[in-house]
Design a protein around this motif. Structure first.
Motif, mmCIF file in Angstrom:
data_model
loop_
_atom_site.group_PDB
_atom_site.id
_atom_site.type_symbol
_atom_site.label_atom_id
_atom_site.label_comp_id
_atom_site.label_asym_id
_atom_site.label_seq_id
_atom_site.Cartn_x
_atom_site.Cartn_y
_atom_site.Cartn_z
ATOM 1 N N VAL A 120 29.259 -1.577 38.527
ATOM 2 C CA VAL A 120 30.648 -1.142 38.738
ATOM 3 C C VAL A 120 31.513 -1.559 37.558
ATOM 4 O O VAL A 120 31.240 -2.551 36.879
ATOM 5 N N ALA A 121 32.565 -0.796 37.340
ATOM 6 C CA ALA A 121 33.465 -1.081 36.221
ATOM 7 C C ALA A 121 34.472 -2.161 36.565
ATOM 8 O O ALA A 121 34.974 -2.864 35.689
ATOM 9 N N SER A 122 34.786 -2.296 37.847
ATOM 10 C CA SER A 122 35.789 -3.267 38.276
ATOM 11 C C SER A 122 35.288 -4.039 39.487
ATOM 12 O O SER A 122 34.607 -3.488 40.355
ATOM 13 N N HIS A 123 35.660 -5.320 39.542
ATOM 14 C CA HIS A 123 35.275 -6.164 40.670
ATOM 15 C C HIS A 123 36.448 -6.432 41.608
ATOM 16 O O HIS A 123 36.368 -7.304 42.473
ATOM 17 N N LEU A 124 37.522 -5.698 41.450
ATOM 18 C CA LEU A 124 38.718 -5.947 42.265
ATOM 19 C C LEU A 124 38.432 -5.799 43.750
ATOM 20 O O LEU A 124 38.916 -6.588 44.574
ATOM 21 N N GLU A 125 37.655 -4.772 44.115
ATOM 22 C CA GLU A 125 37.342 -4.558 45.527
ATOM 23 C C GLU A 125 36.545 -5.723 46.095
ATOM 24 O O GLU A 125 36.823 -6.206 47.203
ATOM 25 N N ALA A 126 35.563 -6.196 45.330
ATOM 26 C CA ALA A 126 34.755 -7.323 45.784
ATOM 27 C C ALA A 126 35.605 -8.579 45.933
ATOM 28 O O ALA A 126 35.461 -9.338 46.902
ATOM 29 N N VAL A 127 36.487 -8.824 44.971
ATOM 30 C CA VAL A 127 37.359 -10.001 45.044
ATOM 31 C C VAL A 127 38.225 -9.933 46.302
ATOM 32 O O VAL A 127 38.390 -10.933 47.021
ATOM 33 N N ALA A 128 38.746 -8.768 46.602
ATOM 34 C CA ALA A 128 39.627 -8.617 47.756
ATOM 35 C C ALA A 128 38.893 -8.903 49.067
ATOM 36 O O ALA A 128 39.402 -9.636 49.930
ATOM 37 N N VAL A 129 37.714 -8.354 49.246
ATOM 38 C CA VAL A 129 37.011 -8.531 50.515
ATOM 39 C C VAL A 129 36.496 -9.959 50.662
ATOM 40 O O VAL A 129 36.481 -10.523 51.770
ATOM 41 N N HIS A 130 36.096 -10.587 49.575
ATOM 42 C CA HIS A 130 35.692 -11.993 49.641
ATOM 43 C C HIS A 130 36.895 -12.865 50.018
ATOM 44 O O HIS A 130 36.765 -13.835 50.776
ATOM 45 N N GLY A 131 38.060 -12.504 49.500
ATOM 46 C CA GLY A 131 39.270 -13.230 49.861
ATOM 47 C C GLY A 131 39.597 -13.095 51.340
ATOM 48 O O GLY A 131 40.044 -14.060 51.979
ATOM 49 N N ARG A 132 39.355 -11.903 51.885
ATOM 50 C CA ARG A 132 39.619 -11.701 53.324
ATOM 51 C C ARG A 132 38.685 -12.557 54.177
ATOM 52 O O ARG A 132 39.070 -13.045 55.245
ATOM 53 N N LEU A 133 37.459 -12.755 53.716
ATOM 54 C CA LEU A 133 36.532 -13.582 54.471
ATOM 55 C C LEU A 133 36.994 -15.048 54.457
ATOM 56 O O LEU A 133 36.937 -15.735 55.481
ATOM 57 N N VAL A 134 37.442 -15.508 53.300
ATOM 58 C CA VAL A 134 37.960 -16.886 53.235
ATOM 59 C C VAL A 134 39.135 -17.056 54.189
ATOM 60 O O VAL A 134 39.216 -18.048 54.933
ATOM 61 N N GLU A 135 40.026 -16.097 54.194
ATOM 62 C CA GLU A 135 41.196 -16.183 55.075
ATOM 63 C C GLU A 135 40.780 -16.144 56.544
ATOM 64 O O GLU A 135 41.360 -16.844 57.382
ATOM 65 N N ALA A 136 39.767 -15.336 56.871
ATOM 66 C CA ALA A 136 39.287 -15.280 58.254
ATOM 67 C C ALA A 136 38.747 -16.638 58.690
ATOM 68 O O ALA A 136 38.950 -17.064 59.835
ATOM 69 N N LEU A 137 38.074 -17.337 57.799
ATOM 70 C CA LEU A 137 37.578 -18.671 58.141
ATOM 71 C C LEU A 137 38.732 -19.650 58.318
ATOM 72 O O LEU A 137 38.707 -20.499 59.211
ATOM 73 N N ARG A 138 39.742 -19.541 57.468
ATOM 74 C CA ARG A 138 40.916 -20.413 57.617
ATOM 75 C C ARG A 138 41.572 -20.209 58.983
ATOM 76 O O ARG A 138 42.022 -21.169 59.617
ATOM 77 N N MET A 139 41.614 -18.949 59.411
ATOM 78 C CA MET A 139 42.261 -18.614 60.684
ATOM 79 C C MET A 139 41.319 -18.780 61.866
ATOM 80 O O MET A 139 41.717 -18.555 63.015
ATOM 81 N N ARG A 140 40.065 -19.147 61.615
ATOM 82 C CA ARG A 140 39.038 -19.296 62.663
ATOM 83 C C ARG A 140 38.872 -18.002 63.455
ATOM 84 O O ARG A 140 38.686 -18.001 64.668
ATOM 85 N N ASP A 141 38.889 -16.893 62.702
ATOM 86 C CA ASP A 141 38.784 -15.566 63.309
ATOM 87 C C ASP A 141 37.375 -15.018 63.051
ATOM 88 O O ASP A 141 37.093 -14.440 61.995
ATOM 89 N N GLY A 142 36.499 -15.224 64.035
ATOM 90 C CA GLY A 142 35.116 -14.799 63.873
ATOM 91 C C GLY A 142 34.967 -13.304 63.717
ATOM 92 O O GLY A 142 34.132 -12.837 62.929
ATOM 93 N N LYS A 143 35.743 -12.539 64.452
ATOM 94 C CA LYS A 143 35.644 -11.084 64.375
ATOM 95 C C LYS A 143 36.024 -10.588 62.987
ATOM 96 O O LYS A 143 35.347 -9.715 62.409
ATOM 97 N N ALA A 144 37.088 -11.133 62.431
ATOM 98 C CA ALA A 144 37.519 -10.723 61.093
ATOM 99 C C ALA A 144 36.508 -11.170 60.039
ATOM 100 O O ALA A 144 36.267 -10.457 59.055
ATOM 101 N N ALA A 145 35.906 -12.338 60.240
ATOM 102 C CA ALA A 145 34.906 -12.828 59.289
ATOM 103 C C ALA A 145 33.695 -11.912 59.280
ATOM 104 O O ALA A 145 33.162 -11.563 58.220
ATOM 105 N N ARG A 146 33.232 -11.516 60.458
ATOM 106 C CA ARG A 146 32.094 -10.594 60.543
ATOM 107 C C ARG A 146 32.438 -9.256 59.891
ATOM 108 O O ARG A 146 31.629 -8.702 59.131
ATOM 109 N N ALA A 147 33.647 -8.759 60.149
ATOM 110 C CA ALA A 147 34.056 -7.472 59.579
ATOM 111 C C ALA A 147 34.090 -7.534 58.057
ATOM 112 O O ALA A 147 33.653 -6.598 57.366
ATOM 113 N N ALA A 148 34.582 -8.641 57.507
ATOM 114 C CA ALA A 148 34.639 -8.787 56.047
ATOM 115 C C ALA A 148 33.228 -8.825 55.461
ATOM 116 O O ALA A 148 32.946 -8.202 54.431
ATOM 117 N N SER A 149 32.327 -9.553 56.125
ATOM 118 C CA SER A 149 30.945 -9.622 55.652
ATOM 119 C C SER A 149 30.284 -8.255 55.691
ATOM 120 O O SER A 149 29.584 -7.857 54.748
#
Length: 258
Positions: A209-238
């Motif tokens: 891929v030419a850009s990693h912006l999409e990957a950075v964004a979704v990895h960030g969402r997974l970190v935030e899901a863990l901070r919020m203890r949101d298992g459903k959001a963590a699974r969705a991000a993965s």
């Protein structure tokens, strides 16, 4: 295809010992030969089910000692590539028997084994494990785990416009931490087992891929899901990460075929 000869060993390893001293070891000779032999097998010079040349023939062809040949064969046997048979020589085993998760084999054989089928198999294994591991991590990860995951993500973000190798290294570390943060001992052990294969799969995906912006964004969402203890959001991000990896794999295969 000719295999690298012993003459490719760095000149420093051929330096003469000082008078009265014992000859120093030549550590690269054995490792270079086992790597060359592994590549020759992977590339089909020595086909699956065939018998390798005799020790003395390999010694003559590559200008190496029997000790070097025997150690190389023992190494490849330990990794499932060959099997020694009494009075019958050394048999090249079927590729399905090779330990393709072994970091050495992946280094030695490279693109010969890290092909579309291998990358697809790694992706399937990740689909079976990572989403559930992410869900567990949302419940079980310690603050230290989340901080480490965030640090890996920050490194990914900082490397987004830089060299793919730096981005991939941070990406691989992110996934190692995630499996450990699940609190599941088997997942933690699995992280070590598949680490080399995962790193190579991420490298192929990231380089397509030419850009990693999409990957950075979704990895960030997974970190935030863990901070919020949101298992459903963590699974969705993965799951979104894996969908993106599948799309990138298809693109990679298409580009290679085209």
């Amino acid at each position: 295809m000719p295999v690298a000869q012993e003459e490719s060993v760095a000149p420093a390893s051929r330096a003469r010992s000082k008078p009265g001293s014992k000859p120093g070891p030549r550590p690269r000779v054995g490792r270079d030969f086992v790597a060359a032999l592994a590549r020759a097998i992977a590339e089909g010079r020595f086909a699956e089910g065939s018998t390798l040349p005799r020790e003395q023939d390999l010694c003559a062809e590559f200008s190496i000692s029997r000790t070097v040949v025997r150690e190389a064969l023992k190494t490849l046997e330990s990794k499932g590539v060959v099997r020694s048979r009494a009075r019958a020589g050394t048999l090249v085993r079927a590729r399905a028997d090779w330990n393709l998760l072994d970091a050495d084999l992946l280094d030695w054989m490279g693109d010969t084994v890290v092909d579309a089928a291998f990358l697809s198999a790694v992706l399937e294994a990740r689909r079976a494990v990572e989403p559930f591991a992410a869900e567990l991590a949302a419940e079980r990860a310690t603050l230290t785990d989340i901080a480490a995951l965030n640090a890996a993500w920050e490194t990914m973000r900082a490397s987004e416009r830089g060299h793919d190798a730096a981005f991939t290294a941070a990406d691989a570390e992110f996934h190692r931490i995630l499996l450990r943060a699940s609190g599941n001992l088997v997942f933690a052990q699995l992280s070590a087992v598949i680490d080399a294969a995962l790193t190579r799969a991420l490298d192929r995906s990231n380089s397509s891929v030419a850009s990693h912006l999409e990957a950075v964004a979704v990895h960030g969402r997974l970190v935030e899901a863990l901070r919020m203890r949101d298992g459903k959001a963590a699974r969705a991000a993965s799951e979104q990460m894996l969908d993106t990896a599948a799309r990138d794999l298809k693109r990679l295969v298409r580009d290679r075929q085209g």
